[in-house]
Design a protein around this motif. Structure first.
Motif, mmCIF file in Angstrom:
data_model
loop_
_atom_site.group_PDB
_atom_site.id
_atom_site.type_symbol
_atom_site.label_atom_id
_atom_site.label_comp_id
_atom_site.label_asym_id
_atom_site.label_seq_id
_atom_site.Cartn_x
_atom_site.Cartn_y
_atom_site.Cartn_z
ATOM 1 N N ASP A 86 -147.794 -10.359 87.495
ATOM 2 C CA ASP A 86 -147.655 -11.660 88.161
ATOM 3 C C ASP A 86 -147.704 -11.621 89.683
ATOM 4 O OD1 ASP A 86 -146.960 -13.521 85.818
ATOM 5 O OD2 ASP A 86 -145.582 -11.849 85.523
ATOM 6 N N ARG A 87 -148.154 -10.518 90.249
ATOM 7 C CA ARG A 87 -148.178 -10.435 91.712
ATOM 8 C C ARG A 87 -149.096 -11.501 92.308
ATOM 9 N NH1 ARG A 87 -149.963 -5.275 95.458
ATOM 10 N NH2 ARG A 87 -149.057 -6.070 97.397
ATOM 11 N N TRP A 88 -150.238 -11.724 91.674
ATOM 12 C CA TRP A 88 -151.214 -12.701 92.143
ATOM 13 C C TRP A 88 -151.479 -13.665 90.992
ATOM 14 C CZ3 TRP A 88 -157.121 -12.076 92.585
ATOM 15 C CH2 TRP A 88 -157.652 -13.072 93.417
ATOM 16 N N THR A 89 -151.233 -14.954 91.209
ATOM 17 C CA THR A 89 -151.237 -15.916 90.115
ATOM 18 C C THR A 89 -152.003 -17.181 90.482
ATOM 19 O OG1 THR A 89 -149.060 -15.121 89.397
ATOM 20 C CG2 THR A 89 -149.747 -17.254 88.563
ATOM 21 N N LEU A 90 -152.847 -17.625 89.557
ATOM 22 C CA LEU A 90 -153.466 -18.943 89.660
ATOM 23 C C LEU A 90 -152.598 -19.895 88.843
ATOM 24 C CD1 LEU A 90 -155.762 -20.966 90.303
ATOM 25 C CD2 LEU A 90 -156.878 -20.185 88.209
ATOM 26 N N GLU A 114 -145.160 -12.045 97.062
ATOM 27 C CA GLU A 114 -144.424 -11.625 98.268
ATOM 28 C C GLU A 114 -144.295 -12.712 99.321
ATOM 29 O OE1 GLU A 114 -146.957 -7.751 97.652
ATOM 30 O OE2 GLU A 114 -147.197 -9.830 97.042
ATOM 31 N N ASN A 115 -145.059 -13.798 99.199
ATOM 32 C CA ASN A 115 -145.145 -14.770 100.284
ATOM 33 C C ASN A 115 -143.944 -15.687 100.445
ATOM 34 O OD1 ASN A 115 -147.572 -13.834 101.124
ATOM 35 N ND2 ASN A 115 -148.787 -15.525 100.374
ATOM 36 N N VAL A 119 -137.407 -11.530 99.334
ATOM 37 C CA VAL A 119 -136.187 -10.728 99.514
ATOM 38 C C VAL A 119 -135.121 -11.160 98.507
ATOM 39 C CG1 VAL A 119 -134.292 -10.191 101.092
ATOM 40 C CG2 VAL A 119 -136.646 -10.211 101.941
ATOM 41 N N THR A 120 -134.952 -12.460 98.333
ATOM 42 C CA THR A 120 -133.988 -12.966 97.345
ATOM 43 C C THR A 120 -134.396 -12.552 95.938
ATOM 44 O OG1 THR A 120 -133.523 -14.864 98.756
ATOM 45 C CG2 THR A 120 -132.870 -15.058 96.451
ATOM 46 N N MET A 121 -135.678 -12.660 95.649
ATOM 47 C CA MET A 121 -136.198 -12.268 94.339
ATOM 48 C C MET A 121 -135.933 -10.783 94.072
ATOM 49 S SD MET A 121 -140.134 -12.834 93.072
ATOM 50 C CE MET A 121 -140.202 -14.377 93.954
#
Length: 196
Positions: A86-90, A114-115, A119-121
Motif C-alpha cells: 500500500d505504499r503507492w495507491t490509486l 509517507e506524504n 510519523v503518527t502512522m
C-alpha cells in the motif's frame, strides 16, 4: 455484499484478489524506488450539509500475528506488508447507494503513504506490533491507535493464533482510520456532488 462495488471497481484494473502484494505489481512509481500500485475503492455517503462523508476505515493488509510474534525484532514499517502492498495507491472514490449499481465515481486520488501523517502512522505500527510480540494480540482494538489501526476483519467468530504462547485473537487487518481517509479526501478535493 457491502464490498460489491469495490470488487466491480477492482475488476476495471485487475482480477479481484486478497493477495498481500499490490494489485498492479509492475507499475513503477515515478519518483520513488518502488514497484507496484494498489487500487482502493472508497465509499462515500452524502451528509446532511451536502459534503461527502467517509463511511469506513480503509483496510490495507491482514495482520500475521504468528510472524510478528516469532520475529526477533519488530520489522521496520518500510519492510512490512503495508509498504509492499500500500505504499503507492490509486484511490477511487464512489457514492454509496442503497441500489449499488446507481453509485457514481466521484473522483480519484494518488497516495504516497509517507506524504501525510507518516510519523503518527509509524508510531501506531510499532505500538501495535509490540503488543502482539508480548503475546497480547487478543487485546488489540481500534481504539489503541491514532491513524493506523488493527481493524476487525473476518467473520464474527473467526480467530487466528496470537503466537505460540498468546491467546487466539480475532482476525484483524492493518487499516487507516476514517478521519485519516477524510483528510486525504479533502486533499484530493472530493467535497461536493460533482463527479468525474
Amino acid at each position: 455484499d457491502r464490498g460489491w462495488t469495490g470488487k466491480v471497481i477492482h475488476r476495471w484494473f485487475t482480477d479481484d484478489d486478497n493477495y498481500s502484494e499490490p494489485d498492479l505489481p509492475n507499475v513503477p512509481h515515478p519518483s520513488l524506488n518502488h514497484l507496484g500500485l494498489e487500487i482502493k475503492a472508497v465509499p462515500l455517503a452524502m451528509g446532511a450539509s451536502g459534503e461527502w462523508l467517509v463511511q469506513f476505515p480503509m483496510s490495507l493488509a491482514m495482520i500475521n500475528y504468528d510472524e510478528i510474534y516469532q520475529s526477533e525484532e519488530i520489522e521496520a514499517i518500510e519492510d512490512s506488508v503495508i509498504f509492499r502492498k500500500d505504499r503507492w495507491t490509486l484511490v477511487v472514490y464512489y457514492s454509496l447507494e442503497k441500489n449499488k449499481p446507481e453509485g457514481l465515481i466521484l473522483g480519484l486520488g494518488i497516495w504516497d503513504i509517507e506524504n501525510t501523517g507518516f510519523v503518527t502512522m509509524m508510531n501506531d505500527y510499532y505500538k501495535l506490533n509490540q503488543l502482539i510480540k508480548m503475546g497480547n494480540a487478543h487485546r488489540l482494538s481500534e481504539t489503541l491507535s491514532d491513524t493506523l489501526s488493527a481493524r476487525r476483519k473476518g467473520g464474527a467468530g473467526q480467530k487466528r493464533s496470537g503466537g505460540p504462547k498468546g491467546e487466539a485473537a480475532k482476525s484483524r487487518a492493518w487499516a487507516l482510520k476514517a478521519h485519516y481517509v477524510r483528510k486525504r479526501l479533502e486533499m484530493d478535493r472530493i467535497n461536493s456532488k460533482e463527479k468525474v
